[in-house]
Design a protein around this motif. Structure first.
Motif, PDB file in Angstrom:
ATOM      1  N   SER A  70       0.839  -1.203   0.000  1.00 28.27           N
ATOM      2  CA  SER A  70       0.000   0.000   0.000  1.00 28.27           C
ATOM      3  C   SER A  70       0.875   1.254   0.000  1.00 28.27           C
ATOM      4  O   SER A  70       1.146   1.840   1.047  1.00 28.27           O
ATOM      5  CB  SER A  70      -0.898  -0.037   1.242  1.00 28.27           C
ATOM      6  OG  SER A  70      -1.842   0.993   1.219  1.00 28.27           O
ATOM      7  N   ASP A  84      -0.809   6.334  -3.280  1.00 26.80           N
ATOM      8  CA  ASP A  84      -2.133   5.881  -3.687  1.00 26.80           C
ATOM      9  C   ASP A  84      -3.255   6.543  -2.897  1.00 26.80           C
ATOM     10  O   ASP A  84      -4.435   6.400  -3.251  1.00 26.80           O
ATOM     11  CB  ASP A  84      -2.251   4.364  -3.529  1.00 26.80           C
ATOM     12  CG  ASP A  84      -1.391   3.601  -4.522  1.00 26.80           C
ATOM     13  OD1 ASP A  84      -0.813   4.238  -5.418  1.00 26.80           O
ATOM     14  OD2 ASP A  84      -1.298   2.359  -4.398  1.00 26.80           O
ATOM     15  N   SER A 102      -9.641  -6.536  -4.843  1.00 25.82           N
ATOM     16  CA  SER A 102      -8.531  -5.766  -5.409  1.00 25.82           C
ATOM     17  C   SER A 102      -7.350  -6.682  -5.671  1.00 25.82           C
ATOM     18  O   SER A 102      -7.203  -7.745  -5.070  1.00 25.82           O
ATOM     19  CB  SER A 102      -8.099  -4.623  -4.475  1.00 25.82           C
ATOM     20  OG  SER A 102      -7.598  -5.133  -3.262  1.00 25.82           O
ATOM     21  N   GLU A 103      -6.540  -6.250  -6.600  1.00 24.41           N
ATOM     22  CA  GLU A 103      -5.276  -6.896  -6.896  1.00 24.41           C
ATOM     23  C   GLU A 103      -4.225  -5.793  -6.964  1.00 24.41           C
ATOM     24  O   GLU A 103      -4.504  -4.696  -7.438  1.00 24.41           O
ATOM     25  CB  GLU A 103      -5.343  -7.632  -8.237  1.00 24.41           C
ATOM     26  CG  GLU A 103      -6.386  -8.735  -8.284  1.00 24.41           C
ATOM     27  CD  GLU A 103      -6.514  -9.334  -9.673  1.00 24.41           C
ATOM     28  OE1 GLU A 103      -5.603 -10.094 -10.064  1.00 24.41           O
ATOM     29  OE2 GLU A 103      -7.494  -9.021 -10.354  1.00 24.41           O
ATOM     30  N   GLY A 104      -3.046  -6.057  -6.462  1.00 23.02           N
ATOM     31  CA  GLY A 104      -2.055  -4.998  -6.478  1.00 23.02           C
ATOM     32  C   GLY A 104      -0.700  -5.469  -6.032  1.00 23.02           C
ATOM     33  O   GLY A 104      -0.373  -6.656  -6.078  1.00 23.02           O
ATOM     34  N   GLY A 105       0.074  -4.504  -5.553  1.00 21.89           N
ATOM     35  CA  GLY A 105       1.444  -4.755  -5.152  1.00 21.89           C
ATOM     36  C   GLY A 105       2.396  -3.933  -5.985  1.00 21.89           C
ATOM     37  O   GLY A 105       2.034  -3.382  -7.026  1.00 21.89           O
ATOM     38  N   GLU A 106       3.619  -3.842  -5.521  1.00 25.90           N
ATOM     39  CA  GLU A 106       4.634  -3.026  -6.169  1.00 25.90           C
ATOM     40  C   GLU A 106       5.785  -3.892  -6.664  1.00 25.90           C
ATOM     41  O   GLU A 106       6.181  -4.858  -6.004  1.00 25.90           O
ATOM     42  CB  GLU A 106       5.169  -1.975  -5.196  1.00 25.90           C
ATOM     43  CG  GLU A 106       4.148  -0.898  -4.847  1.00 25.90           C
ATOM     44  CD  GLU A 106       3.852   0.008  -6.015  1.00 25.90           C
ATOM     45  OE1 GLU A 106       4.775   0.675  -6.522  1.00 25.90           O
ATOM     46  OE2 GLU A 106       2.672   0.073  -6.430  1.00 25.90           O
ATOM     47  N   SER A 161       9.931  -7.270  -4.256  1.00 24.92           N
ATOM     48  CA  SER A 161       8.673  -6.932  -4.911  1.00 24.92           C
ATOM     49  C   SER A 161       7.580  -7.839  -4.382  1.00 24.92           C
ATOM     50  O   SER A 161       7.845  -8.885  -3.762  1.00 24.92           O
ATOM     51  CB  SER A 161       8.790  -7.026  -6.433  1.00 24.92           C
ATOM     52  OG  SER A 161       9.211  -8.311  -6.828  1.00 24.92           O
ATOM     53  N   ARG A 219       3.218  -9.051  -5.082  1.00 19.53           N
ATOM     54  CA  ARG A 219       1.930  -9.013  -5.762  1.00 19.53           C
ATOM     55  C   ARG A 219       0.907  -9.687  -4.846  1.00 19.53           C
ATOM     56  O   ARG A 219       1.225 -10.658  -4.156  1.00 19.53           O
ATOM     57  CB  ARG A 219       1.978  -9.751  -7.100  1.00 19.53           C
ATOM     58  CG  ARG A 219       3.029  -9.267  -8.056  1.00 19.53           C
ATOM     59  CD  ARG A 219       2.863  -7.815  -8.449  1.00 19.53           C
ATOM     60  NE  ARG A 219       1.620  -7.597  -9.191  1.00 19.53           N
ATOM     61  CZ  ARG A 219       1.218  -6.394  -9.597  1.00 19.53           C
ATOM     62  NH1 ARG A 219       1.928  -5.310  -9.297  1.00 19.53           N
ATOM     63  NH2 ARG A 219       0.099  -6.276 -10.276  1.00 19.53           N
ATOM     64  N   TYR A 220      -0.332  -9.161  -4.846  1.00 20.35           N
ATOM     65  CA  TYR A 220      -1.334  -9.752  -3.964  1.00 20.35           C
ATOM     66  C   TYR A 220      -2.715  -9.739  -4.616  1.00 20.35           C
ATOM     67  O   TYR A 220      -2.977  -8.999  -5.571  1.00 20.35           O
ATOM     68  CB  TYR A 220      -1.393  -9.016  -2.618  1.00 20.35           C
ATOM     69  CG  TYR A 220      -2.044  -7.650  -2.687  1.00 20.35           C
ATOM     70  CD1 TYR A 220      -3.424  -7.492  -2.588  1.00 20.35           C
ATOM     71  CD2 TYR A 220      -1.270  -6.500  -2.826  1.00 20.35           C
ATOM     72  CE1 TYR A 220      -4.015  -6.249  -2.639  1.00 20.35           C
ATOM     73  CE2 TYR A 220      -1.843  -5.253  -2.888  1.00 20.35           C
ATOM     74  CZ  TYR A 220      -3.221  -5.135  -2.795  1.00 20.35           C
ATOM     75  OH  TYR A 220      -3.805  -3.895  -2.870  1.00 20.35           O
ATOM     76  N   ASP A 242     -12.336   4.751  -7.301  1.00 19.75           N
ATOM     77  CA  ASP A 242     -11.880   3.719  -8.243  1.00 19.75           C
ATOM     78  C   ASP A 242     -13.037   2.856  -8.732  1.00 19.75           C
ATOM     79  O   ASP A 242     -12.919   1.629  -8.876  1.00 19.75           O
ATOM     80  CB  ASP A 242     -10.806   2.847  -7.590  1.00 19.75           C
ATOM     81  CG  ASP A 242      -9.543   3.630  -7.255  1.00 19.75           C
ATOM     82  OD1 ASP A 242      -9.244   4.607  -7.973  1.00 19.75           O
ATOM     83  OD2 ASP A 242      -8.856   3.253  -6.284  1.00 19.75           O
TER      84      ASP A 242
END
Length: 250
Positions: free
Chosen positions: A15, A19, A150-154, A165, A167-168, A233
């Motif tokens: 997070s 954002d 939601s899907e995300g991550g850096e 890194s 991803r989730y 969003d």
């Protein structure tokens, strides 16, 4: 909840503070529209890693309270000019009042009506007469939709440079009939600096209450609340803005 303790070091990848800029701007607008008197000091309950605070601190003198030391560590690094305190939003008592009290999605971890009532009483106790509170749950009974939320991550800006890194995926399960809780499953892939990847499954339990229940509990806490509906969003959210009547004692 491993995400906030054992996995807290990964939080900025889950997070990122950037954002939250649009969301924090909307909260500021709502607070200013409702406030009577000055808006200089703010208490945030369940402040987490300090992402909202990183934007709101431009307009408020902030006191940030969270029970997870790993999250407070991130927030202290991100917001060194803010006061940070360890505490549970249901029970913390600081012995002072603020112009505004803000509770973001951490309120979702209030899984019983008694929990939610206690958290709103904490809001009221710390709000000056005439002060304004903003409480922004992720969902109410009316706005909740199960499924992948939601899907995300850096990922690193320069692949192969030894950066971690992540991803989730978040998957919200339907509540049991008549229930006031539901499960959120986090599936995460964590890539370490050496290139190895591991998976983590983390389960969170969220409370789910109707708009009418929320408004009743605000009244019982001595606050005059109204519902503000907004879209973020593409998803609808119910946000509650509440005033503590001038001359009231809580």
């Amino acid at each position: 909840m491993n995400l906030y303790d054992e996995l807290a070091d990964w939080w900025p990848l889950v997070s990122p503070p950037g954002d939250y800029e649009e969301e924090a701007s909307e909260y500021l607008r709502l607070l200013r529209a409702e406030a009577t008197g000055p808006l200089k000091t703010m208490l945030e309950l369940g402040s987490g890693g300090g992402n909202n605070a990183s934007h709101l601190k431009r307009d408020f003198q902030l006191t940030l309270v969270d029970p997870a030391e790993g999250m407070l560590k991130h927030s202290r690094q991100l917001n060194p000019e803010c006061e940070h305190l360890s505490g549970d939003m249901r029970t913390v008592r600081l012995g002072r009042e603020f112009d505004a009290v803000f509770v973001h999605d951490a309120i979702t971890y209030m899984v019983t009506e008694a929990d939610l009532r206690a958290a709103l009483e904490t809001v009221a106790v710390h709000l000056r007469p005439g002060g304004v509170a903003l409480v922004a749950p992720d969902e109410t009974t009316e706005s909740f939709e199960p499924g992948v939320t939601s899907e995300g991550g850096e990922e690193p800006e320069v692949p192969g440079q030894g950066a971690r890194s992540l991803r989730y995926l978040m998957w919200a399960m339907p509540p049991k009939p008549g229930g006031t809780t539901f499960e959120v499953h986090f599936g995460m892939l964590l890539k370490e600096r050496d290139g190895s990847v591991r998976s983590v499954h983390d389960v969170h339990h969220h409370g789910l209450f109707s708009r009418a229940t929320w408004l009743r509990l605000f009244r019982e806490a001595g606050l005059e609340a109204r519902l503000e509906q907004r879209i973020l969003d593409g998803k609808p959210y119910d946000t509650f803005v509440a005033l503590k009547p001038a001359g009231s004692r809580t």
